[in-house]
Design an enzyme around this catalytic site. Structure first.
Site, PDB file in Angstrom:
ATOM      1  N   ASP A  82      33.089  45.017  36.750  1.00  0.00           N
ATOM      2  CA  ASP A  82      34.373  45.687  37.317  1.00  0.00           C
ATOM      3  C   ASP A  82      35.360  45.415  36.856  1.00  0.00           C
ATOM      4  O   ASP A  82      35.144  44.007  37.654  1.00  0.00           O
ATOM      5  CB  ASP A  82      34.720  46.529  38.620  1.00  0.00           C
ATOM      6  CG  ASP A  82      33.452  45.830  39.885  1.00  0.00           C
ATOM      7  OD1 ASP A  82      32.410  44.981  38.990  1.00  0.00           O
ATOM      8  OD2 ASP A  82      33.789  46.286  41.018  1.00  0.00           O
ATOM      9  N   GLU A 123      32.796  32.103  41.683  1.00  0.00           N
ATOM     10  CA  GLU A 123      32.575  33.314  40.816  1.00  0.00           C
ATOM     11  C   GLU A 123      32.338  33.700  39.289  1.00  0.00           C
ATOM     12  O   GLU A 123      31.782  33.883  39.836  1.00  0.00           O
ATOM     13  CB  GLU A 123      33.450  34.169  41.395  1.00  0.00           C
ATOM     14  CG  GLU A 123      33.071  35.877  41.007  1.00  0.00           C
ATOM     15  CD  GLU A 123      34.296  37.270  41.854  1.00  0.00           C
ATOM     16  OE1 GLU A 123      35.255  36.107  41.468  1.00  0.00           O
ATOM     17  OE2 GLU A 123      33.635  38.123  41.756  1.00  0.00           O
TER      18      GLU A 123
END
Ligand SMILES: *[C@@H]1O[C@H](CO)[C@@H](O)[C@H](O)[C@H]1NC(C)=O
Ligand SMILES: *[C@@H]1O[C@H](CO)[C@@H](O)[C@H](O)[C@H]1NC(C)=O
Ligand SMILES: *[C@@H]1O[C@H](CO)[C@@H](O)[C@H](O)[C@H]1NC(C)=O
Ligand SMILES: *[C@@H]1O[C@H](CO)[C@@H](O)[C@H](O)[C@H]1NC(C)=O
Length: 580
Positions: free
Chosen positions: A322, A515
């Site tokens: 996403d 991340e």
């Protein structure tokens, strides 16, 4: 609210025909505070916080009906248009600051110097690996007893066992992240932490029939890439705990049934019909944790089209990607997020993960002496393999591609997920690993020396160029490493070397793991998407430890060793010749 009967009718329509316009979809959860309703709408649209996730992560100071009751009064006083100042005061009075429901937790099985560190020959990398091993202690979380006694006051879903979180804004567990976290934890010899996390997931399957995207009520109706069976396999391989497997095999089967019952799509080709899986979330409203963004995105659309957009956005989050150009392809304007049509694609990675899960279930049932079930899952895998070869595999290009079932064509753009079947061992012809190498070469992917980019398209979305993500490196690297040919294995090693240097260099500068990374021009923390890049970071650390373990005798902390330039294939061929 829709009644039970129309509800089922909706679902039938939705399952048969895909989302249609002018449908009212059920909310992502019952909570009139965390999932839908006027309070959520007014607070999020007033943008009291920079990140919409902050509000829905705040717990209540009192019972939800009191909060809602007093909010109604306020809404009436201000004729449903409450000024920002009054909203802010209301939230301060009735909500607690974020993070109060979780407490730091030092894993009880954490210990100094797990054995795998000894396998790392480069001294600097060994010290770094030890630091990564220490980070587990910072990412450990445990829920306070109040979450169990008063679940209605929290968006957090209660879990009995402590767990490891990704980090940054993600202080709850996430489903697919946990797979790579667990791989790292097992190397750190923390099998009982892994067991607790598995128990939490199994409990969620028993309660909800599936594993939600993450540990919050607003994530309830979406899942994430199905890796539970794979997690169990890694744990059982590590511990030989077949008792735990026996106790929970039915729950593993239940989770796979969810994907069969709720996420199957029929695709026909060459006069034959095949069953494959897709991401699909027929629930309405803006995502509570990105409410104002979703509302604004839908604003220009006719009202009847908004629910379909919101459902496709939720399906995008279910994919774990996403968001990405992967889900915008074939839409009216593939540069715009409002073109998202996730459920219209049959994703390679989803089907490869399920293929491996089916293989593992067959293996598990054999171990447990249930030959009938072992055969059932072996047949399911064989059917999926045939379907993937017919629909997703492209012989000429030498890779698998997401299939757009609405437009009846493959999305031939590059994504590392295109090679997931290699990683998952989901192929019948062993030559595919070498074909995949040629595919990477043809797509000019090996010229990126800081890591494999997520795509070659720059959309501003975080699952696109120039970001690179740890799990995607793993999919390609361990996929290629399955090849019998030394040249292909060598490229796998080089890709691992590149990624380790990127992680190590950024860590040396910033003392943090990220991340995602920007690999377009040197090694940097990544960007784009809906929120700031997050430090931590669970799966990045897991993948780094995996690679440090797998190639520990060869990896170096020095500058980029060899460029995987256009000559890579020649080098690979040379290696293959030498191996002869
Ligand atoms: C409003 O809040 C107060 C204090 O928290 C509480 O005593 C009262 O019952 C609430 N009112 C309603 C209508 O819920
Ligand atoms: C309340 O708002 C509605 C719609 O915005 C408006 O029509 C109505 O006149 C308002 N009522 C009062 C008392 O201000
Ligand atoms: C698990 O069992 C295998 C085969 O019986 C054995 O080789 C291995 O050492 C065992 N591992 C552990 C952690 O007990
Ligand atoms: C899955 O499908 C079943 C049967 O249609 C339905 O009752 C259930 O609510 C669905 N689960 C989710 C999470 O949508």
């Amino acid at each position: 609210m829709v009644t039970g009967v129309t509800w089922e009718l909706h679902l039938l329509l939705l399952m048969g025909l895909g989302l249609r316009t002018h449908e009212t979809l059920p909310p992502p959860c019952e909570s009139q505070i965390y999932c839908h309703g006027e309070l959520l709408h007014q607070v999020q649209m007033a943008k009291l916080y920079q990140d919409d996730k902050q509000f829905v992560d705040m717990s209540l100071s009192t019972a939800p009906d009191q909060v809602l009751g007093n909010f109604s009064k306020l809404a009436v006083i201000y004729n449903h248009s409450i000024p920002r100042q009054q909203l802010q005061e209301f939230v301060q009075q009735y909500f607690q600051p974020v993070g109060q429901e979780l407490q730091p937790w030092t894993p009880e099985d954490w210990k100094d110097s797990p054995q795998f560190l000894q396998k790392i020959s480069d001294a600097k990398l060994r010290v770094w690996a030890e630091q990564l091993h220490h980070i587990w202690k910072k990412l450990g979380k445990k829920m306070k007893p109040e979450v169990r006694s008063h679940p209605e006051r929290f968006s957090l879903i209660y879990s009995e066992h402590p767990f490891i979180v990704p980090g940054g804004r993600f202080v709850e567990f996430y489903y697919w992240d946990s797979y790579w976290v667990m791989e790292g934890l097992l190397l750190s010899e923390m099998a009982s932490t892994v067991k607790g996390m598995l128990q939490n997931f199994l409990e969620l399957v028993k309660t909800y029939g599936h594993i939600p995207n993450g540990g919050r009520v607003y994530y309830l109706q979406r899942s994430q890439p199905p890796l539970l069976t794979l997690m169990m396999d890694r744990y059982v391989t590590h511990t030989n705990d077949t008792t735990f497997l026996r106790e929970n095999i039915d729950t593993l089967a239940m989770e796979l049934d969810f994907w069969t019952v709720n996420r199957t799509i029929s695709v026909s080709s060459g006069g034959q019909s095949y069953k494959l899986n897709h991401y699909y979330v027929p629930y309405g409203g803006p995502r509570p944790e990105s409410y104002s963004k979703d509302a604004e995105l839908a604003d220009p659309l006719p009202e009847g089209d908004r629910e379909a957009l919101w459902a496709e956005l939720k399906a995008g989050t279910e994919s774990g990607w996403d968001f990405s150009s992967r889900w915008l392809v074939g839409g009216p304007n593939p540069d715009l997020l409002s073109s998202i049509r996730t459920s219209k694609l049959v994703p390679v990675d989803l089907n490869a993960f399920l293929c491996q899960a089916e293989e593992l279930m067959s293996k598990f049932y054999s171990i447990l002496g249930n030959d009938a079930q072992a055969t059932t899952y072996r047949n399911l895998r064989a059917q999926r393999l045939a379907a993937m070869e017919a629909i997703l595999w492209d012989e000429q290009k030498g890779a698998w591609f997401d299939y757009d079932w609405q437009n009846r064509k493959k999305n031939v753009e590059f994504y590392p997920s295109n090679l997931t079947p290699l990683w998952a061992g989901c192929f019948s012809n062993p030559d595919v690993a070498d074909k995949a190498l040629k595919y990477l070469e043809d797509s000019k992917i090996l010229t990126y020396q800081y890591g494999i980019p997520t795509s070659l398209q720059k959309t501003g979305q975080q699952w696109d160029f120039p970001n690179a993500w740890a799990p995607l490196q793993d999919l390609v690297i361990r996929g290629l490493a399955r090849s019998a040919s030394p040249g292909t294995q060598e490229v796998a090693f080089q890709l691992a070397q590149n990624w380790i240097i990127t992680n190590f260099d950024v860590y040396s500068q910033k003392s943090a793991m990220y991340e995602k990374y920007d690999v377009s021009n040197g090694a940097h923390p990544g960007g784009g998407g809906e929120y700031e890049v997050q430090e931590g970071f669970g799966w990045t650390n897991g993948v780094a430890l995996l690679l440090l373990d797998y190639y520990g005798d060869r990896l170096t902390s020095g500058t980029q060793m060899a460029l995987l330039g256009p000559h890579c294939l020649v080098v690979a061929l040379l290696f293959n010749l030498l191996a002869w």
